[in-house]
Motif scaffolding. Structure first.
Motif, PDB file in Angstrom:
ATOM      1  N   VAL A 130      50.553 -38.021   0.642  1.00  0.00           N
ATOM      2  CA  VAL A 130      49.748 -38.820   0.447  1.00  0.00           C
ATOM      3  C   VAL A 130      50.282 -40.358   0.713  1.00  0.00           C
ATOM      4  O   VAL A 130      50.359 -41.512   0.856  1.00  0.00           O
ATOM      5  CB  VAL A 130      48.896 -39.274  -1.100  1.00  0.00           C
ATOM      6  N   ALA A 131      51.672 -40.423  -0.512  1.00  0.00           N
ATOM      7  CA  ALA A 131      52.965 -41.640  -0.299  1.00  0.00           C
ATOM      8  C   ALA A 131      52.546 -41.853   1.310  1.00  0.00           C
ATOM      9  O   ALA A 131      53.438 -43.278   1.927  1.00  0.00           O
ATOM     10  CB  ALA A 131      53.954 -41.559  -0.893  1.00  0.00           C
ATOM     11  N   GLU A 132      54.048 -40.502   1.903  1.00  0.00           N
ATOM     12  CA  GLU A 132      54.347 -41.206   3.122  1.00  0.00           C
ATOM     13  C   GLU A 132      53.510 -41.446   4.459  1.00  0.00           C
ATOM     14  O   GLU A 132      53.398 -42.584   4.839  1.00  0.00           O
ATOM     15  CB  GLU A 132      54.345 -39.565   3.306  1.00  0.00           C
ATOM     16  N   GLU A 133      52.265 -41.071   4.442  1.00  0.00           N
ATOM     17  CA  GLU A 133      50.799 -41.339   5.628  1.00  0.00           C
ATOM     18  C   GLU A 133      50.201 -42.322   4.659  1.00  0.00           C
ATOM     19  O   GLU A 133      50.107 -43.268   5.871  1.00  0.00           O
ATOM     20  CB  GLU A 133      49.823 -40.165   4.930  1.00  0.00           C
ATOM     21  N   PHE A 134      50.214 -42.982   3.823  1.00  0.00           N
ATOM     22  CA  PHE A 134      49.948 -44.066   3.063  1.00  0.00           C
ATOM     23  C   PHE A 134      50.342 -45.080   3.765  1.00  0.00           C
ATOM     24  O   PHE A 134      50.206 -46.275   4.290  1.00  0.00           O
ATOM     25  CB  PHE A 134      49.200 -44.398   1.729  1.00  0.00           C
ATOM     26  N   GLU A 186      41.422 -47.751  -3.527  1.00  0.00           N
ATOM     27  CA  GLU A 186      40.199 -47.577  -3.948  1.00  0.00           C
ATOM     28  C   GLU A 186      39.717 -47.013  -3.804  1.00  0.00           C
ATOM     29  O   GLU A 186      38.797 -45.744  -4.823  1.00  0.00           O
ATOM     30  CB  GLU A 186      39.676 -49.255  -4.001  1.00  0.00           C
ATOM     31  N   GLU A 187      39.536 -46.477  -2.029  1.00  0.00           N
ATOM     32  CA  GLU A 187      38.627 -45.162  -1.903  1.00  0.00           C
ATOM     33  C   GLU A 187      39.466 -44.196  -2.283  1.00  0.00           C
ATOM     34  O   GLU A 187      38.438 -43.127  -2.665  1.00  0.00           O
ATOM     35  CB  GLU A 187      38.338 -44.953  -0.499  1.00  0.00           C
ATOM     36  N   ILE A 188      41.171 -44.086  -2.316  1.00  0.00           N
ATOM     37  CA  ILE A 188      41.680 -42.490  -2.916  1.00  0.00           C
ATOM     38  C   ILE A 188      41.237 -42.716  -3.914  1.00  0.00           C
ATOM     39  O   ILE A 188      40.816 -41.600  -4.946  1.00  0.00           O
ATOM     40  CB  ILE A 188      42.908 -41.974  -2.848  1.00  0.00           C
ATOM     41  N   GLY A 243      46.342 -30.956   4.589  1.00  0.00           N
ATOM     42  CA  GLY A 243      45.335 -32.295   4.758  1.00  0.00           C
ATOM     43  C   GLY A 243      46.510 -33.464   6.300  1.00  0.00           C
ATOM     44  O   GLY A 243      45.840 -34.275   6.493  1.00  0.00           O
ATOM     45  N   GLU A 244      47.249 -32.568   6.859  1.00  0.00           N
ATOM     46  CA  GLU A 244      47.850 -33.486   7.809  1.00  0.00           C
ATOM     47  C   GLU A 244      47.612 -32.283   8.604  1.00  0.00           C
ATOM     48  O   GLU A 244      46.960 -33.327  10.490  1.00  0.00           O
ATOM     49  CB  GLU A 244      49.919 -32.947   7.351  1.00  0.00           C
ATOM     50  N   PHE A 245      47.341 -30.944   8.881  1.00  0.00           N
ATOM     51  CA  PHE A 245      47.338 -30.195   9.946  1.00  0.00           C
ATOM     52  C   PHE A 245      45.737 -30.423  10.650  1.00  0.00           C
ATOM     53  O   PHE A 245      45.899 -30.980  11.845  1.00  0.00           O
ATOM     54  CB  PHE A 245      47.468 -29.059   9.859  1.00  0.00           C
ATOM     55  N   TYR A 246      44.474 -30.562   9.448  1.00  0.00           N
ATOM     56  CA  TYR A 246      43.309 -30.894  10.192  1.00  0.00           C
ATOM     57  C   TYR A 246      42.225 -32.183  10.818  1.00  0.00           C
ATOM     58  O   TYR A 246      42.955 -33.270   8.718  1.00  0.00           O
ATOM     59  CB  TYR A 246      42.387 -30.062   9.204  1.00  0.00           C
ATOM     60  N   TRP A 272      44.892 -36.374   3.666  1.00  0.00           N
ATOM     61  CA  TRP A 272      43.610 -36.685   4.711  1.00  0.00           C
ATOM     62  C   TRP A 272      43.114 -37.657   4.924  1.00  0.00           C
ATOM     63  O   TRP A 272      42.784 -38.581   5.932  1.00  0.00           O
ATOM     64  CB  TRP A 272      42.301 -35.924   5.051  1.00  0.00           C
ATOM     65  N   MET A 273      42.532 -38.473   3.990  1.00  0.00           N
ATOM     66  CA  MET A 273      42.473 -39.578   3.427  1.00  0.00           C
ATOM     67  C   MET A 273      43.378 -40.995   3.903  1.00  0.00           C
ATOM     68  O   MET A 273      42.890 -41.827   4.568  1.00  0.00           O
ATOM     69  CB  MET A 273      41.832 -40.280   1.916  1.00  0.00           C
ATOM     70  N   ALA A 274      44.350 -41.039   3.631  1.00  0.00           N
ATOM     71  CA  ALA A 274      45.315 -41.572   3.277  1.00  0.00           C
ATOM     72  C   ALA A 274      45.315 -41.416   5.433  1.00  0.00           C
ATOM     73  O   ALA A 274      45.987 -42.594   5.538  1.00  0.00           O
ATOM     74  CB  ALA A 274      46.501 -41.356   3.531  1.00  0.00           C
ATOM     75  N   ARG A 275      45.437 -39.846   5.347  1.00  0.00           N
ATOM     76  CA  ARG A 275      45.692 -40.092   7.395  1.00  0.00           C
ATOM     77  C   ARG A 275      44.389 -41.038   7.741  1.00  0.00           C
ATOM     78  O   ARG A 275      45.085 -41.481   9.293  1.00  0.00           O
ATOM     79  CB  ARG A 275      45.867 -38.574   7.860  1.00  0.00           C
TER      80      ARG A 275
END
Length: 262
Positions: A230-234, A153-155, A106-109, A144-147
């Motif tokens: 997810v938490a880290e990216e968000f 809400e979207e997640i 999720g981070e790489f792409y 990916w969404m958080a990034r």
């Protein structure tokens, strides 16, 4: 770094995976104590996938090669034999191992379709049951969404669509109060992934996310590895937590090198 969030979640969660006190003061207990701290197979496999992607290596060969160096890190029985045996074909698993190791995808792409295709590929090498594949894809997609700046809400809506309440007993629509009363320790992707995402959904920062995990009996290291990215990216980091210091203290040298390699 989603992968750092996942590894930290594994290390912090490992304290209570199998030995969580019934009266744990989860709201006030030190986030890092002396209660069985260490990394598990979640971190080993997540970092192995990072190594394979960063160095353009064969996924299975890399998982087997690195995985065999850590024989006592907590592999499930079937995956242990997949790593240490001669037969590396998929074995139909629906377990949460596919989701715990996928954070770096999720981070790489940046490309959405490539991300989802690789997430599925990392699952299929062993966990080729539809639920095993789904767990990896949903986890990577949430990261990916958080990034990419998607809202909670979207997640939430995405996870609910993938795990509708009428089919999944621990869908993301079950709040923390419900999980604390009803969740039962399980290794099923179909239970673990949406419940872990609920722990993120009801958090306000990385620390409160981990405290949500501490608040009930669950596969806590894997919950941390699944939704920690997810938490880290968000939240764009870890607040006052010294994430790098913690993982550098507890990870093996080889794994630290993989984690912090640019």
């Amino acid at each position: 770094m989603a992968i750092l969030g996942a590894v930290l979640g594994d290390i912090l969660g490992a304290q209570y995976e199998f030995d969580r006190p019934k009266d744990l003061d989860w709201q006030n207990v030190p986030l890092l104590g002396d209660h069985g701290v260490g990394f598990t197979d979640d971190s080993v496999m997540a970092l192995t996938i990072k190594k394979a992607l960063d160095e353009d290596l064969d996924l299975v060969d890399t998982m087997v090669d690195v995985g065999r160096r850590y024989p006592f890190c907590g592999y499930g029985g079937n995956f242990y034999y997949w790593i240490h045996g001669k037969d590396h074909r998929p074995y139909g698993s629906w377990g949460n191992g596919s989701a715990m190791r996928v954070a770096y995808v999720g981070e790489f792409y940046d490309d959405y379709e490539m991300m989802q295709e690789m997430a599925a590929k990392t699952a299929k090498v062993s966990h080729d049951h539809p639920e095993g594949i789904k767990g990896a894809v949903v986890t990577a997609t949430c990261i990916w969404m958080a990034r990419h700046g998607k809202s909670k809400e979207e997640i939430y809506d995405y996870v609910l669509k993938e795990y509708p309440a009428e089919r999944y007993p621990f869908s993301i629509d079950k709040d923390m109060e419900y999980l604390r009363k009803h969740y039962k320790w399980t290794e099923k992707c179909a239970d673990t992934v949406p419940a872990a995402m609920r722990c993120f959904y009801e958090s306000t920062d990385y620390e409160s996310f981990m405290r949500n995990i501490f608040s009930f009996e669950c596969d806590s290291d894997t919950f941390g590895a699944i939704a920690g990215g997810v938490a880290e990216e968000f939240y764009h980091g870890f607040g006052d937590l010294d994430a790098e210091g913690i993982v550098k203290e507890y990870l093996a040298e080889e794994l630290k090198e993989i984690l912090f390699r640019k």
